[in-house]
Write a protein that holds these residues in place. Structure first.
Motif, short mmCIF file in Angstrom:
data_model
loop_
_atom_site.label_atom_id
_atom_site.label_comp_id
_atom_site.label_asym_id
_atom_site.label_seq_id
_atom_site.Cartn_x
_atom_site.Cartn_y
_atom_site.Cartn_z
N ARG A 49 0.83 -1.20 0.00
CA ARG A 49 0.00 0.00 0.00
C ARG A 49 0.87 1.25 0.00
O ARG A 49 0.59 2.21 -0.71
CB ARG A 49 -0.92 0.01 1.21
N LYS A 50 1.96 1.24 0.80
CA LYS A 50 2.88 2.39 0.82
C LYS A 50 3.51 2.59 -0.56
O LYS A 50 3.59 3.70 -1.05
CB LYS A 50 4.00 2.15 1.83
N ASN A 51 3.97 1.49 -1.16
CA ASN A 51 4.61 1.59 -2.47
C ASN A 51 3.64 2.09 -3.52
O ASN A 51 4.01 2.85 -4.41
CB ASN A 51 5.20 0.23 -2.88
N ARG A 52 2.40 1.65 -3.45
CA ARG A 52 1.39 2.09 -4.41
C ARG A 52 1.13 3.59 -4.26
O ARG A 52 1.02 4.30 -5.24
CB ARG A 52 0.11 1.29 -4.22
N ARG A 53 1.04 4.06 -3.02
CA ARG A 53 0.83 5.49 -2.78
C ARG A 53 2.00 6.31 -3.30
O ARG A 53 1.82 7.35 -3.90
CB ARG A 53 0.62 5.76 -1.30
N ARG A 54 3.22 5.83 -3.05
CA ARG A 54 4.40 6.55 -3.54
C ARG A 54 4.39 6.60 -5.06
O ARG A 54 4.73 7.61 -5.66
CB ARG A 54 5.66 5.87 -3.05
N SER A 55 4.02 5.49 -5.68
CA SER A 55 3.97 5.43 -7.14
C SER A 55 2.93 6.39 -7.68
O SER A 55 3.17 7.09 -8.67
CB SER A 55 3.66 4.00 -7.58
#
Length: 63
Positions: A49-55
């Motif tokens: 979820r963190k990686n998706r938000r950063r992306s």
């Protein structure tokens, strides 16, 4: 059919949470294994979820 899948996922989540609590109180080995798996899956979901938000933040700033 979708309702059954969602109910199954809910049952697994509740069972995993119960095993985490039980393992903290010194439950049997299988409960500690299930608790470890539950915590690992939760951590993987949190990271994805963190990686998706950063992306999404990087892509939205390109415009």
């Amino acid at each position: 059919m979708t309702v059954l899948v969602l109910l199954g996922a809910l049952a697994l989540a509740i069972g995993g949470c119960a095993c985490v609590v039980w393992a903290e109180r010194g439950g049997p080995r299988w409960a500690r294994v299930v608790a470890s798996v539950t915590l690992a899956v939760g951590e993987l979901l949190r990271r994805s979820r963190k990686n998706r938000r950063r992306s999404l933040n990087r892509n939205s700033g390109d415009g």
